[in-house]
Motif scaffolding. Sequence first.
Motif, PDB file in Angstrom:
ATOM      1  N   ALA A 118       0.918  -0.876  -0.051  1.00  0.00           N
ATOM      2  CA  ALA A 118      -0.442   0.350  -0.258  1.00  0.00           C
ATOM      3  C   ALA A 118       0.899   1.421   0.226  1.00  0.00           C
ATOM      4  N   ALA A 119       2.255   1.522   0.699  1.00  0.00           N
ATOM      5  CA  ALA A 119       2.453   2.760   1.464  1.00  0.00           C
ATOM      6  C   ALA A 119       3.203   2.522  -0.307  1.00  0.00           C
ATOM      7  N   ASP A 120       3.681   1.763  -0.435  1.00  0.00           N
ATOM      8  CA  ASP A 120       4.767   1.743  -2.811  1.00  0.00           C
ATOM      9  C   ASP A 120       3.788   2.035  -3.639  1.00  0.00           C
ATOM     10  N   HIS A 121       1.988   1.600  -3.566  1.00  0.00           N
ATOM     11  CA  HIS A 121       1.565   2.176  -3.803  1.00  0.00           C
ATOM     12  C   HIS A 121       0.896   3.358  -4.270  1.00  0.00           C
ATOM     13  N   LEU A 122       1.125   3.950  -3.179  1.00  0.00           N
ATOM     14  CA  LEU A 122       0.823   5.649  -2.446  1.00  0.00           C
ATOM     15  C   LEU A 122       1.778   6.418  -2.909  1.00  0.00           C
ATOM     16  N   VAL A 125       4.639   7.441  -0.397  1.00  0.00           N
ATOM     17  CA  VAL A 125       4.538   7.025   0.900  1.00  0.00           C
ATOM     18  C   VAL A 125       5.166   6.075   1.895  1.00  0.00           C
ATOM     19  N   THR A 146       2.165   3.095   5.855  1.00  0.00           N
ATOM     20  CA  THR A 146       0.823   3.422   5.948  1.00  0.00           C
ATOM     21  C   THR A 146       0.802   2.208   7.479  1.00  0.00           C
TER      22      THR A 146
END
Length: 110
Positions: free
Chosen positions: A46-50, A52, A55
Amino acid sequence: MSKIPLIDVKGEFAPLVEELKTRFAEVLESGQFILGPNVKAFEAEAADHLGVADTIGCGNGTDAITLVLSALGIGPGDEVICPAFTFYATAEPIALLGATPVFATSSARR
């Protein structure tokens, strides 16, 4: 008379059933339901996708809203705008923290 369902969860997840069964079995076998490797992997993806650094995985959207509002210091005396056409759990964390939900609709015309 047939009723139109609010949501077709079965149809939504139909293409993923076999993979979900495999993943559920892996979690049941490991016994790691909370903060296990699957949660860490989800948070990293999720962090990679966003784009940031970090997460935090939550059990549900209500918990996520509560965490964000708490981090922002939202509390008594504050007003938080939220959509009028939503599930009650969107406003629940606002009220839980002592703030006032303010329901808004779009005035945009199509």
